[in-house]
Design a protein around this motif. Structure first.
Motif, mmCIF file in Angstrom:
data_model
loop_
_atom_site.group_PDB
_atom_site.id
_atom_site.type_symbol
_atom_site.label_atom_id
_atom_site.label_comp_id
_atom_site.label_asym_id
_atom_site.label_seq_id
_atom_site.Cartn_x
_atom_site.Cartn_y
_atom_site.Cartn_z
ATOM 1 N N GLY A 54 42.156 50.367 83.704
ATOM 2 C CA GLY A 54 40.986 49.550 84.564
ATOM 3 C C GLY A 54 39.865 50.117 85.294
ATOM 4 O O GLY A 54 39.399 49.599 86.086
ATOM 5 N N ALA A 55 39.816 51.377 84.942
ATOM 6 C CA ALA A 55 38.756 52.361 85.761
ATOM 7 C C ALA A 55 37.365 52.245 85.221
ATOM 8 O O ALA A 55 36.330 52.437 85.786
ATOM 9 C CB ALA A 55 39.236 53.545 85.894
ATOM 10 N N TYR A 56 37.293 51.842 83.854
ATOM 11 C CA TYR A 56 36.026 52.022 83.415
ATOM 12 C C TYR A 56 35.827 50.761 82.468
ATOM 13 O O TYR A 56 36.865 50.346 81.771
ATOM 14 C CB TYR A 56 35.834 53.207 82.545
ATOM 15 C CG TYR A 56 35.928 54.441 83.361
ATOM 16 C CD1 TYR A 56 34.656 55.030 83.896
ATOM 17 C CD2 TYR A 56 36.989 55.197 83.299
ATOM 18 C CE1 TYR A 56 34.964 56.097 84.794
ATOM 19 C CE2 TYR A 56 37.035 56.342 84.229
ATOM 20 C CZ TYR A 56 36.032 56.680 84.824
ATOM 21 O OH TYR A 56 35.892 57.891 85.520
ATOM 22 N N TRP A 57 34.637 50.546 82.140
ATOM 23 C CA TRP A 57 34.135 49.501 81.120
ATOM 24 C C TRP A 57 33.428 50.385 79.950
ATOM 25 O O TRP A 57 32.736 51.239 80.474
ATOM 26 C CB TRP A 57 33.177 48.537 81.674
ATOM 27 C CG TRP A 57 33.474 47.311 82.408
ATOM 28 C CD1 TRP A 57 33.572 47.256 83.590
ATOM 29 C CD2 TRP A 57 34.351 46.266 82.035
ATOM 30 N NE1 TRP A 57 34.246 46.328 84.102
ATOM 31 C CE2 TRP A 57 34.550 45.424 83.074
ATOM 32 C CE3 TRP A 57 34.737 45.679 80.704
ATOM 33 C CZ2 TRP A 57 35.496 44.355 83.068
ATOM 34 C CZ3 TRP A 57 35.413 44.653 80.485
ATOM 35 C CH2 TRP A 57 35.847 43.890 81.855
ATOM 36 N N GLU A 58 33.849 50.118 78.594
ATOM 37 C CA GLU A 58 32.946 50.882 77.579
ATOM 38 C C GLU A 58 32.285 49.858 76.927
ATOM 39 O O GLU A 58 32.715 48.725 76.432
ATOM 40 C CB GLU A 58 34.011 51.365 76.835
ATOM 41 C CG GLU A 58 34.705 52.791 77.604
ATOM 42 C CD GLU A 58 35.504 53.595 76.366
ATOM 43 O OE1 GLU A 58 35.607 53.218 75.259
ATOM 44 O OE2 GLU A 58 35.784 54.620 76.855
ATOM 45 N N ILE A 86 31.179 52.915 82.071
ATOM 46 C CA ILE A 86 30.774 52.380 83.242
ATOM 47 C C ILE A 86 31.816 52.261 84.252
ATOM 48 O O ILE A 86 32.922 51.652 83.875
ATOM 49 C CB ILE A 86 29.935 50.884 83.150
ATOM 50 C CG1 ILE A 86 28.849 51.151 82.362
ATOM 51 C CG2 ILE A 86 29.579 50.372 84.654
ATOM 52 C CD1 ILE A 86 28.194 50.024 81.661
ATOM 53 N N ASN A 87 31.696 52.850 85.381
ATOM 54 C CA ASN A 87 32.850 52.940 86.376
ATOM 55 C C ASN A 87 32.950 51.377 86.922
ATOM 56 O O ASN A 87 32.137 50.634 87.127
ATOM 57 C CB ASN A 87 32.405 53.802 87.566
ATOM 58 C CG ASN A 87 33.209 53.972 88.512
ATOM 59 O OD1 ASN A 87 33.747 53.106 89.073
ATOM 60 N ND2 ASN A 87 33.841 55.068 88.821
ATOM 61 N N ALA A 88 34.237 50.786 86.771
ATOM 62 C CA ALA A 88 34.428 49.477 87.025
ATOM 63 C C ALA A 88 34.321 49.110 88.480
ATOM 64 O O ALA A 88 33.984 48.161 89.075
ATOM 65 C CB ALA A 88 35.753 49.012 86.519
ATOM 66 N N GLU A 89 34.283 50.190 89.510
ATOM 67 C CA GLU A 89 34.222 49.980 90.909
ATOM 68 C C GLU A 89 32.911 50.087 91.292
ATOM 69 O O GLU A 89 32.323 49.015 92.064
ATOM 70 C CB GLU A 89 35.209 51.049 91.692
ATOM 71 C CG GLU A 89 36.650 50.710 91.728
ATOM 72 C CD GLU A 89 36.858 49.496 92.356
ATOM 73 O OE1 GLU A 89 36.319 49.136 93.387
ATOM 74 O OE2 GLU A 89 37.631 48.741 91.999
ATOM 75 N N THR A 90 32.341 51.075 90.870
ATOM 76 C CA THR A 90 30.779 51.417 91.505
ATOM 77 C C THR A 90 29.854 50.833 90.633
ATOM 78 O O THR A 90 28.555 50.554 91.180
ATOM 79 C CB THR A 90 30.661 52.804 91.685
ATOM 80 O OG1 THR A 90 30.632 53.424 90.309
ATOM 81 C CG2 THR A 90 31.522 53.628 92.555
ATOM 82 N N GLY A 91 30.140 50.508 89.433
ATOM 83 C CA GLY A 91 28.923 50.020 88.442
ATOM 84 C C GLY A 91 28.168 51.150 87.966
ATOM 85 O O GLY A 91 27.035 50.877 87.196
ATOM 86 N N GLN A 92 28.140 52.512 88.177
ATOM 87 C CA GLN A 92 27.526 53.635 87.767
ATOM 88 C C GLN A 92 28.028 53.992 86.388
ATOM 89 O O GLN A 92 29.165 54.027 86.047
ATOM 90 C CB GLN A 92 27.622 54.750 88.629
ATOM 91 C CG GLN A 92 27.117 54.386 89.885
ATOM 92 C CD GLN A 92 27.181 55.689 90.955
ATOM 93 O OE1 GLN A 92 28.128 56.386 90.803
ATOM 94 N NE2 GLN A 92 26.117 55.655 91.855
ATOM 95 N N VAL A 93 26.827 54.342 85.494
ATOM 96 C CA VAL A 93 27.198 54.841 84.214
ATOM 97 C C VAL A 93 27.671 56.152 84.305
ATOM 98 O O VAL A 93 27.004 57.074 85.146
ATOM 99 C CB VAL A 93 25.788 54.670 83.401
ATOM 100 C CG1 VAL A 93 25.968 55.355 82.064
ATOM 101 C CG2 VAL A 93 25.350 53.271 83.145
ATOM 102 N N GLN A 94 28.907 56.565 83.634
ATOM 103 C CA GLN A 94 29.293 57.847 83.691
ATOM 104 C C GLN A 94 29.015 58.627 82.563
ATOM 105 O O GLN A 94 28.895 59.742 82.666
ATOM 106 C CB GLN A 94 31.039 57.616 83.667
ATOM 107 C CG GLN A 94 31.380 56.776 84.885
ATOM 108 C CD GLN A 94 31.151 57.490 86.254
ATOM 109 O OE1 GLN A 94 31.483 58.544 86.480
ATOM 110 N NE2 GLN A 94 30.448 56.777 87.179
ATOM 111 N N SER A 95 28.854 57.958 81.312
ATOM 112 C CA SER A 95 28.288 58.819 80.001
ATOM 113 C C SER A 95 27.864 57.880 79.245
ATOM 114 O O SER A 95 28.058 56.689 79.226
ATOM 115 C CB SER A 95 29.600 59.521 79.598
ATOM 116 O OG SER A 95 30.518 58.656 79.045
#
Length: 87
Positions: free
Chosen positions: A38-42, A72-81
């Motif tokens: 649950g930490a990231y959206w792909e 995308i980080n599910a908490e912050t909404g920042q793109v991680q990769s």
């Protein structure tokens, strides 16, 4: 925590900012999935690219679809990769 619609919006805005010097033809949403923890959206987006080929006349190009997966980080909404997805 961001929801699925927000994750898709983030991915769309991110790809637009990366390719701001040119229009992204036929951009479309392909897939969205949350990671097991649950930490990231792909989010997978695709767009059309034109590649010249020897089999077509001059000025013509083959149309293929390129796929990009955004994590995308599910908490912050920042793109991680952003990665290229092979079909």
């Amino acid at each position: 925590m961001i929801d699925v619609k927000q994750a898709v919006q983030v991915a769309n805005e991110y790809i637009q900012s990366l390719f701001s010097e040119r229009q992204i033809p036929e951009l479309r949403l392909e897939e969205v999935e949350m990671s097991q923890d649950g930490a990231y959206w792909e989010v997978t987006l695709s767009f059309v690219v034109r590649e010249p080929t020897a089999y077509l006349s001059l000025g013509d190009a083959a149309r293929t679809r390129e796929y990009k997966v955004f994590r995308i980080n599910a908490e912050t909404g920042q793109v991680q990769s952003m990665k290229i997805r092979k079909v």
